[in-house]
Design an enzyme around this catalytic site. Structure first.
Site, PDB file in Angstrom:
ATOM      1  N   SER A  18       0.835  -1.211   0.000  1.00 41.82           N
ATOM      2  CA  SER A  18       0.000   0.000   0.000  1.00 41.82           C
ATOM      3  C   SER A  18       0.867   1.257   0.000  1.00 41.82           C
ATOM      4  O   SER A  18       0.591   2.229  -0.720  1.00 41.82           O
ATOM      5  CB  SER A  18      -0.891   0.023   1.252  1.00 41.82           C
ATOM      6  N   ARG A  78       1.358   4.263  -2.993  1.00 46.82           N
ATOM      7  CA  ARG A  78       1.140   5.679  -2.652  1.00 46.82           C
ATOM      8  C   ARG A  78       2.410   6.498  -2.836  1.00 46.82           C
ATOM      9  O   ARG A  78       2.346   7.680  -3.202  1.00 46.82           O
ATOM     10  CB  ARG A  78       0.594   5.785  -1.219  1.00 46.82           C
ATOM     11  N   GLY A 102      -6.089  -3.893  -7.780  1.00 49.12           N
ATOM     12  CA  GLY A 102      -7.243  -3.053  -7.439  1.00 49.12           C
ATOM     13  C   GLY A 102      -6.792  -1.695  -6.921  1.00 49.12           C
ATOM     14  O   GLY A 102      -7.446  -0.674  -7.170  1.00 49.12           O
ATOM     15  N   ARG A 159     -13.870  -7.294 -10.548  1.00 51.06           N
ATOM     16  CA  ARG A 159     -14.027  -6.629  -9.249  1.00 51.06           C
ATOM     17  C   ARG A 159     -14.825  -5.322  -9.371  1.00 51.06           C
ATOM     18  O   ARG A 159     -14.768  -4.646 -10.400  1.00 51.06           O
ATOM     19  CB  ARG A 159     -12.639  -6.403  -8.633  1.00 51.06           C
ATOM     20  N   SER A 218     -13.357   0.945   2.994  1.00 52.23           N
ATOM     21  CA  SER A 218     -12.417   0.668   1.911  1.00 52.23           C
ATOM     22  C   SER A 218     -11.411   1.802   1.775  1.00 52.23           C
ATOM     23  O   SER A 218     -11.778   2.939   1.459  1.00 52.23           O
ATOM     24  CB  SER A 218     -13.168   0.497   0.584  1.00 52.23           C
ATOM     25  N   GLN A 228      -9.263   2.002  -0.498  1.00 50.89           N
ATOM     26  CA  GLN A 228      -9.119   2.359  -1.910  1.00 50.89           C
ATOM     27  C   GLN A 228     -10.153   3.412  -2.309  1.00 50.89           C
ATOM     28  O   GLN A 228      -9.832   4.375  -3.010  1.00 50.89           O
ATOM     29  CB  GLN A 228      -9.234   1.108  -2.777  1.00 50.89           C
ATOM     30  N   ASP A 280      -6.639  -8.474   4.539  1.00 45.32           N
ATOM     31  CA  ASP A 280      -5.834  -9.300   3.635  1.00 45.32           C
ATOM     32  C   ASP A 280      -5.233 -10.519   4.335  1.00 45.32           C
ATOM     33  O   ASP A 280      -4.687 -11.413   3.683  1.00 45.32           O
ATOM     34  CB  ASP A 280      -4.710  -8.457   3.010  1.00 45.32           C
ATOM     35  N   LYS A 339     -12.454  -9.782  -3.478  1.00 43.40           N
ATOM     36  CA  LYS A 339     -11.002  -9.585  -3.570  1.00 43.40           C
ATOM     37  C   LYS A 339     -10.490 -10.267  -4.847  1.00 43.40           C
ATOM     38  O   LYS A 339     -11.261 -10.553  -5.743  1.00 43.40           O
ATOM     39  CB  LYS A 339     -10.321 -10.133  -2.308  1.00 43.40           C
ATOM     40  N   ARG A 349      -2.631 -14.263  -2.086  1.00 40.63           N
ATOM     41  CA  ARG A 349      -2.751 -14.487  -0.634  1.00 40.63           C
ATOM     42  C   ARG A 349      -3.215 -15.921  -0.334  1.00 40.63           C
ATOM     43  O   ARG A 349      -2.857 -16.486   0.696  1.00 40.63           O
ATOM     44  CB  ARG A 349      -3.661 -13.455   0.015  1.00 40.63           C
TER      45      ARG A 349
HETATM   46  C1  S3P Z   1      -5.618  -1.509  -0.039  1.00 42.61           C
HETATM   47  C2  S3P Z   1      -6.848  -1.547   0.555  1.00 42.61           C
HETATM   48  C3  S3P Z   1      -7.600  -2.775   0.808  1.00 42.61           C
HETATM   49  C4  S3P Z   1      -6.712  -4.002   0.724  1.00 42.61           C
HETATM   50  C5  S3P Z   1      -5.824  -3.964  -0.481  1.00 42.61           C
HETATM   51  C6  S3P Z   1      -4.921  -2.742  -0.447  1.00 42.61           C
HETATM   52  C7  S3P Z   1      -4.952  -0.204  -0.252  1.00 42.61           C
HETATM   53  O1  S3P Z   1      -8.626  -2.910  -0.153  1.00 42.61           O
HETATM   54  O2  S3P Z   1      -7.487  -5.181   0.724  1.00 42.61           O
HETATM   55  O3  S3P Z   1      -5.008  -5.131  -0.554  1.00 42.61           O
HETATM   56  O4  S3P Z   1      -3.730  -0.178  -0.518  1.00 42.61           O
HETATM   57  O5  S3P Z   1      -5.639   0.814  -0.148  1.00 42.61           O
HETATM   58  P1  S3P Z   1     -10.070  -2.210   0.029  1.00 42.61           P
HETATM   59  O6  S3P Z   1      -9.897  -0.741  -0.039  1.00 42.61           O
HETATM   60  O7  S3P Z   1     -10.894  -2.735  -1.113  1.00 42.61           O
HETATM   61  O8  S3P Z   1     -10.577  -2.677   1.351  1.00 42.61           O
END
Ligand code: S3P
Length: 428
Positions: free
Chosen positions: A21, A25, A92, A120, A164, A166, A315, A342, A388
């Site tokens: 993550s 970013r 994602g 997704r 979420s 994301q 996760d 997921k 995973r």
């Molecule tokens: C993530 C947020 C999570 C997580 C993904 C990484 C991120 O997803 O499951 O592996 O980096 O913001 P969600 O935002 O769909 O919960």
């Protein structure tokens, strides 16, 4: 990478790869900054390569990813219209965070992904970003491929029905790039890496409970970051150690791991199961606490995980479900329907695979139930291309008495390319 064992045989020292993550970013913020940023120890995995590729196609100066990369940012709202479709691969995070960034740019871009990502849900980011003024054209259902036409956006206050990071990050990034205030609330606080990184770069971000808000800034300064290890990757060697799977050593030290409280759910639950586990913060990196996790083998009992605990370990739930087969009693996970959307339907896939190797497990609409025991678990599991799942069953298969074959071991490249080599080193 996992380091060589320490001289005393009782403990192994491990440094897992960079946090996924934070790596995404770092690249996105560096591409939006005015000037040259330096990113050390970025995760070099398929997902992060997807973000790097998308940013390059948009004109950002992102070199081949190495251990120490310099990224030449374009400045806020200065990315350029891509000449090709933007390939998000399996990621994602790439698709949803970049949807926020692209919504604030005055051109059209088409996002696509692999078969799993194309199943997704993308409506969850499209709805708030459309409410800000972006246009989303889906080619079928609310999935990739889709074309975003961005432009001048409106301020937004958004109540997200799902926790979420994301979705939250897409809205915060859209507000940042377009220079408008935004506020997002979610039922349970999700990981807050975007908020921490932007705050460390001087952006006015307020974050409290399930609410995060951002005020506009003129520009984002370039920065330096040494990406800490990924707690989601650390969960695998931690589980292995907790269940007594480390050869010749009773414990493990996981060094330089991101210890952000919104990511530590798995380790807290593991402690509640009776694992001998502690962690301490040693430094801070771009607003992220970083330190060491210690785990020693212990006998484990079952866990109960409900909705409020899920976002901080989303996760890690496949690993927890696998570990539950080695814990006394029945583990019950509920409030986790997000697992169904997921990289695979992780509820159905985990339960089917546990049954295939002789464990007792049942699906619930929003979670699963696993009964622990001591029976050896043997057979072949289908990872469904989900990294995973491959790693969780890899760890379970490495525990004494078990023999599990994972059909597609290569999918670990998405988040932890050296996983099998590291597992081998710890167990032989
Ligand atoms: C993530 C947020 C999570 C997580 C993904 C990484 C991120 O997803 O499951 O592996 O980096 O913001 P969600 O935002 O769909 O919960």
């Amino acid at each position: 990478m996992i380091a060589e064992p320490e001289s005393q045989a009782s403990s192994r020292v491990v440094r897992v790869p960079g946090d996924k993550s934070i790596s995404h970013r770092s690249l996105i913020c560096a591409a939006l900054a005015s000037g040259r940023s330096r990113v050390r120890h970025i995760l070099r995995s398929a997902d992060v390569q997807s973000t790097a590729g998308v940013l390059r196609a948009l004109g950002a100066g992102v070199p081949t990813l190495g251990d120490d990369v310099r990224v030449d940012g374009c400045g806020l709202r200065r990315l350029v219209a891509p000449r090709v479709s933007l390939d998000c691969g399996n990621s994602g995070t790439t698709a949803r965070l970049m949807a926020g960034v692209l919504s604030a740019h005055p051109f059209a871009s088409r996002l696509e992904g692999d078969e799993s990502l194309s199943r997704r849900p993308m409506g969850r980011v499209a709805r708030p970003l459309e409410a800000m003024g972006a246009r989303f054209a889906f080619e079928g259902g609310q999935h990739l491929p889709l074309t975003i036409t961005g432009g001048d956006l409106q301020p937004l206050t958004w109540e997200s029905p799902t926790a979420s990071a994301q979705v939250k990050s897409a809205i915060l990034l859209a507000g940042l790039v377009s220079g408008v205030p935004v506020r997002v609330t979610e039922p349970v606080r999700s990981r807050d890496h975007t908020e921490r990184m932007l705050a460390a770069l001087g952006v006015e971000i307020r974050s409290c409970g399930g609410e995060a808000s951002l005020e506009p800034v003129g520009e984002l300064p370039p920065f330096q970051i040494d990406v800490p290890g990924d707690p989601s990757s650390a969960a695998f060697p931690a589980a292995l150690a907790a269940a007594g799977g480390i050869r010749g050593a009773g414990s493990i030290e996981l060094t330089d791991v991101a210890l952000n409280p919104t990511r530590l759910g798995f380790f807290r639950v593991l402690r509640g199961m009776g694992a001998d586990i502690t962690w301490e913060v040693e430094r801070e990196e771009c607003g992220e606490p970083v330190g060491t996790i210690h785990v020693t083998a212990a006998s484990l009992s079952a866990a109960t995980v409900s909705e409020e605990l899920v976002p901080a370990m989303i996760d890690e739930l496949p690993m927890l479900a696998c570990l539950a087969t080695r814990a006394n009693g029945e583990t019950v996970i509920t409030g986790a329907s997000e697992l169904r959307v997921k990289e695979s339907d992780r509820i159905a896939a985990v339960v089917a695979n546990l049954r295939a190797i002789g464990a007792e497990a049942d699906e619930l609409p929003d979670g699963l139930r696993v009964r622990g025991g001591e029976m050896p678990l043997r057979g072949r599991v289908r990872a469904q291309g989900d990294h995973r799942l491959a790693m969780a069953f890899g760890v379970l298969g490495a525990l004494p008495g078990n023999a599990i074959e994972v059909d597609d071991p290569t999918c670990v490249a998405v988040s932890y390319p050296a996983f099998w080599a590291d597992l081998e080193r710890l167990t032989t």
